[in-house]
Design an enzyme around this catalytic site. Structure first.
Site, PDB file in Angstrom:
ATOM      1  N   ASP A 110       0.778  -1.124  -0.140  1.00 59.52           N
ATOM      2  CA  ASP A 110      -0.148  -0.024  -0.281  1.00 59.52           C
ATOM      3  C   ASP A 110       0.877   1.190  -0.004  1.00 59.52           C
ATOM      4  O   ASP A 110       1.733   1.463   0.953  1.00 59.52           O
ATOM      5  CB  ASP A 110      -0.898   0.090   1.351  1.00 59.52           C
ATOM      6  CG  ASP A 110      -2.025   0.421   0.882  1.00 59.52           C
ATOM      7  OD1 ASP A 110      -2.506   1.304   0.249  1.00 59.52           O
ATOM      8  OD2 ASP A 110      -3.274  -0.525   1.533  1.00 59.52           O
TER       9      ASP A 110
ATOM     10  N   ASP B  12      -3.060   4.594  -2.382  1.00 59.76           N
ATOM     11  CA  ASP B  12      -4.052   4.982  -1.459  1.00 59.76           C
ATOM     12  C   ASP B  12      -4.747   6.437  -1.900  1.00 59.76           C
ATOM     13  O   ASP B  12      -3.779   7.287  -2.244  1.00 59.76           O
ATOM     14  CB  ASP B  12      -3.452   5.135  -0.023  1.00 59.76           C
ATOM     15  CG  ASP B  12      -4.346   5.496   0.957  1.00 59.76           C
ATOM     16  OD1 ASP B  12      -5.396   4.541   1.087  1.00 59.76           O
ATOM     17  OD2 ASP B  12      -4.354   6.544   1.433  1.00 59.76           O
TER      18      ASP B  12
ATOM     19  N   GLU C 116      -6.539   3.193  -5.921  1.00 61.20           N
ATOM     20  CA  GLU C 116      -7.727   3.415  -5.087  1.00 61.20           C
ATOM     21  C   GLU C 116      -8.758   4.371  -5.569  1.00 61.20           C
ATOM     22  O   GLU C 116      -8.868   5.588  -5.145  1.00 61.20           O
ATOM     23  CB  GLU C 116      -7.658   3.475  -3.616  1.00 61.20           C
ATOM     24  CG  GLU C 116      -8.788   3.148  -2.717  1.00 61.20           C
ATOM     25  CD  GLU C 116      -8.765   4.141  -1.521  1.00 61.20           C
ATOM     26  OE1 GLU C 116      -7.971   5.166  -1.314  1.00 61.20           O
ATOM     27  OE2 GLU C 116      -9.866   3.890  -0.704  1.00 61.20           O
TER      28      GLU C 116
ATOM     29  N   HIS D  16     -11.190  -3.240   3.555  1.00 64.47           N
ATOM     30  CA  HIS D  16     -11.066  -2.720   4.922  1.00 64.47           C
ATOM     31  C   HIS D  16     -11.945  -1.718   5.180  1.00 64.47           C
ATOM     32  O   HIS D  16     -12.138  -1.078   6.311  1.00 64.47           O
ATOM     33  CB  HIS D  16      -9.675  -2.796   5.243  1.00 64.47           C
ATOM     34  CG  HIS D  16      -9.084  -1.597   4.656  1.00 64.47           C
ATOM     35  ND1 HIS D  16      -8.874  -1.562   3.180  1.00 64.47           N
ATOM     36  CD2 HIS D  16      -8.951  -0.415   5.009  1.00 64.47           C
ATOM     37  CE1 HIS D  16      -8.452  -0.370   2.883  1.00 64.47           C
ATOM     38  NE2 HIS D  16      -8.208   0.481   3.802  1.00 64.47           N
ATOM     39  N   ASP D  17     -12.452  -0.975   4.305  1.00 70.84           N
ATOM     40  CA  ASP D  17     -13.272   0.220   4.582  1.00 70.84           C
ATOM     41  C   ASP D  17     -14.643   0.234   4.322  1.00 70.84           C
ATOM     42  O   ASP D  17     -15.375   1.095   4.672  1.00 70.84           O
ATOM     43  CB  ASP D  17     -12.762   1.281   3.434  1.00 70.84           C
ATOM     44  CG  ASP D  17     -11.487   2.042   3.696  1.00 70.84           C
ATOM     45  OD1 ASP D  17     -10.947   1.866   5.072  1.00 70.84           O
ATOM     46  OD2 ASP D  17     -10.906   2.382   2.701  1.00 70.84           O
TER      47      ASP D  17
HETATM   48  C1  NOJ Z   1      -8.026   4.920   1.809  1.00 64.58           C
HETATM   49  C2  NOJ Z   1      -7.871   3.718   3.068  1.00 64.58           C
HETATM   50  O1  NOJ Z   1      -8.180   2.839   2.355  1.00 64.58           O
HETATM   51  C3  NOJ Z   1      -8.449   4.262   4.336  1.00 64.58           C
HETATM   52  O2  NOJ Z   1      -8.492   3.169   5.088  1.00 64.58           O
HETATM   53  C4  NOJ Z   1      -7.893   5.265   4.866  1.00 64.58           C
HETATM   54  O3  NOJ Z   1      -8.456   5.752   6.033  1.00 64.58           O
HETATM   55  C5  NOJ Z   1      -7.802   6.480   3.661  1.00 64.58           C
HETATM   56  N1  NOJ Z   1      -7.350   6.001   2.697  1.00 64.58           N
HETATM   57  C6  NOJ Z   1      -6.684   7.638   4.350  1.00 64.58           C
HETATM   58  O4  NOJ Z   1      -5.491   6.981   4.059  1.00 64.58           O
END
Ligand code: NOJ
Length: 568
Positions: free
Chosen positions: A99, A196, A275, A335-336
């Site tokens: 990442d 990211d 992402e 994970h989000d």
């Molecule tokens: C995206 C990530 O997937 C997330 O978990 C994170 O909080 C934010 N970017 C900030 O880096």
């Protein structure tokens, strides 16, 4: 299939390192643990791992606030442990992508500590500073996006938490330092990066204020209370308008080209996945990112055939316009967001829908990404005790509800437990033992383990059960690998008006494969008229159909059945 790149044919698996496998028994996942599970992943036909951040971090944002880009968080092990993990993965022909968090660092990173120390230090211009907040921009994690630093008598900008200051990417020294960080891992042999939050790297240079008539906290409350369609539409518009000037500023394409050229210096076997869902960041198909995620597929309350068809039509049309044939990238969870099993279930047929959705991701055109735990049907875990929450967003939210909104603590705990990302990041269930076999019984894991690990939702028991979800994923993943049309073939929807089921063809010059996914509890009498084709040889059936030919002129599709068949 020889002309395809590995990242086009690969099945990716996202590992959230804190929660995957605790090798040293301290309640936190680590590299020793992950390395021990590589054979498990091989058995699931995984070809590549996307590892969420494993770098040293104060963990305000669970690792996405990095304080050293060239090291390993001590709780995950040492650099040597990482190297062993990389080596053991490569031995098994599993590639590793890391990442790469470019937008911001931790406020404890040495660069920020230096930058904030005075207005004239060598890194004074490495972050985004202003004498007074130049606008009303908000942090997407709550509060103002500008935070005061007494040492400089100035404010710095942060799109995320105040512990995550945005880097100033217009400063060439920043680029160089970050590219050195990337090279550190590329030199070691990693196979690429997941980028990211790349949309947040550049803001609107004119610093245009947003015109939403509320703060971020108020908008969050408005979102929760919105009932009517009108209110819901307004909520959506406000979310977009609030942040539209903080995203997608000019410069990103050039930056992605620059990073791509670094990646390509190594060999053309390293890759970048963004992402972001914007296909524009794939450039001409060969000069920016290799992949962007098809987030619009999962951005829906219910996954239904009409939504999927529309998504495929739009996405693939856009990808096909790229000068080199663009490659898709499908996922339903990470994970989000709420876990697939919970989010796309209907409360009655969750188990059946989980199987249909697994088949969807593994049969659509594009590279599939799985999220650790989905293969055993892990569900969201609502953490009732707010003192156990680790996602800062949720602890802040809980305190805000109780202290500022006078919400009853029990109700606030419920609401914080629902909004937090902790619910989908709880430790992996390896067995039905205490702590799901993640950590020893006498150790408290960093997040509570879902009690349903004792009800069959664990690797050990599912491994032994031929009808388990885990073995279903294993079979599907193997079938996908064995059928060129599913990996590299074109896509064509059939029976486009069907509301209950989604049927489509995947085809190469040599092979035509029919995929039928029944999203309903209803049976359907089906007839397919596919020119030149008369029969369908069953390659995979969730209904236990025998492998013999099935007439295309008439067959009955069972409730929630998944059928993959080669046409002849
Ligand atoms: C995206 C990530 O997937 C997330 O978990 C994170 O909080 C934010 N970017 C900030 O880096």
């Amino acid at each position: 299939m020889t002309t395809l790149k590995w990242w086009q044919t690969a099945l990716f698996y996202q590992i959230y390192p804190r929660s995957f496998a605790d090798g040293n028994g301290d309640g936190i996942g680590d590299f020793k643990g992950i390395t021990e599970k590589l054979d498990y992943l091989k058995g699931l036909s995984i070809d590549a791992i996307w590892l969420s951040p494993h770098f040293p971090s104060p963990n305000w944002d669970c690792g996405y606030d990095i304080s050293d880009y060239c090291n390993v968080a001590p709780e995950y092990g040492t650099l040597d442990d990482f190297k062993t993990f990389l080596e053991e993965s490569h031995k098994r022909e599993i590639r590793i992508i890391l990442d790469l968090v470019l937008n911001h660092t931790s406020d404890e990173h040495a660069w920020f500590l230096e930058s904030k120390s005075s207005r004239d230090n060598p890194k004074a211009d490495w972050y985004v500073w202003a004498d007074t907040p130049p606008n009303n921009w908000q942090s997407c994690f709550d509060g103002e996006a500008w935070t005061y630093v007494p040492e400089r008598g100035q404010y710095y900008y942060h799109y995320f938490m105040k512990q995550q200051p945005d880097l100033n990417w217009r400063n060439p020294e920043v680029k160089q330092a970050m590219w050195e960080g990337a090279r550190f891992w590329l030199d070691m042999g990693v196979d690429g990066f997941r980028l990211d939050a790349l949309g947040t790297i550049y803001e609107d240079p004119a610093l245009t204020p947003h015109d939403v008539p509320m703060t971020m906290g108020e908008l969050r409350r408005f979102s929760e209370s919105a009932q009517t369609e009108e209110e819901k539409a307004l909520v959506e518009k406000y979310w977009f308008d609030m942040f539209k000037h903080q995203w997608g500023g000019p410069g990103l394409h050039d930056l992605m080209k620059e990073l791509r050229s670094i990646i390509d210096e190594y060999d053309d076997d390293r890759m970048l996945v963004g992402e972001d869902d914007n296909i524009d960041y794939m450039g001409d198909g060969d000069d920016e990112l290799h992949l962007v995620f098809n987030f619009p597929l999962m951005r829906t309350e219910k996954l239904r055939p009409a939504h999927i068809r529309k998504n495929q039509k739009e996405r693939l049309a856009r990808l096909d316009k790229l000068p080199t044939r663009g490659w898709g990238c499908n996922t339903l969870g990470n994970h989000d967001c709420s876990r697939i099993y919970t989010r796309f279930g209907d409360g009655l047929h969750d188990a059946e829908l989980a199987r249909v959705n697994a088949a969807l991701v593994l049969t659509l055109r594009g590279t599939p990404f799985l999220y650790n735990g989905e293969e055993i049907g892990m569900t969201d875990h609502l953490i009732a005790d707010p003192s156990k929450l680790r996602d800062t967003m949720a602890t802040w939210y809980y305190e805000h509800l109780v202290k500022e909104m006078n919400v009853d603590p029990a109700e606030a705990a419920q609401r914080a437990g629902e909004m937090t990302r902790d619910k989908n990041r709880t430790p992996m269930h390896w067995s039905n033992a205490a702590n799901g076999g993640f950590s020893p019984a006498n150790v408290e894991p960093w997040l509570p383990v879902h009690p349903n690990h004792a009800k069959g939702i664990n690797v050990r028991e599912q491994h032994d059960n031929p009808d388990s979800l885990l073995n279903y994923y294993r079979r599907l993943a193997r079938v996908r690998k064995q059928i060129p049309a599913l990996v590299e073939g074109g896509y064509k929807p059939v029976h486009e008006k069907a509301e209950d089921y989604f049927a489509f063809l995947r085809f190469t010059e040599e092979q035509s494969v029919l995929v039928v996914l029944n999203y309903s509890a209803r049976h359907h009498e089906l007839k397919f008229n596919i020119p030149g084709k008369k029969t369908a040889r069953v390659l995979f059936s969730s209904a236990g159909r025998s492998r013999k030919d099935q007439p295309l002129s008439h067959f009955t599709l069972g409730a929630f059945e998944v059928l993959i068949a080669e046409l002849g």
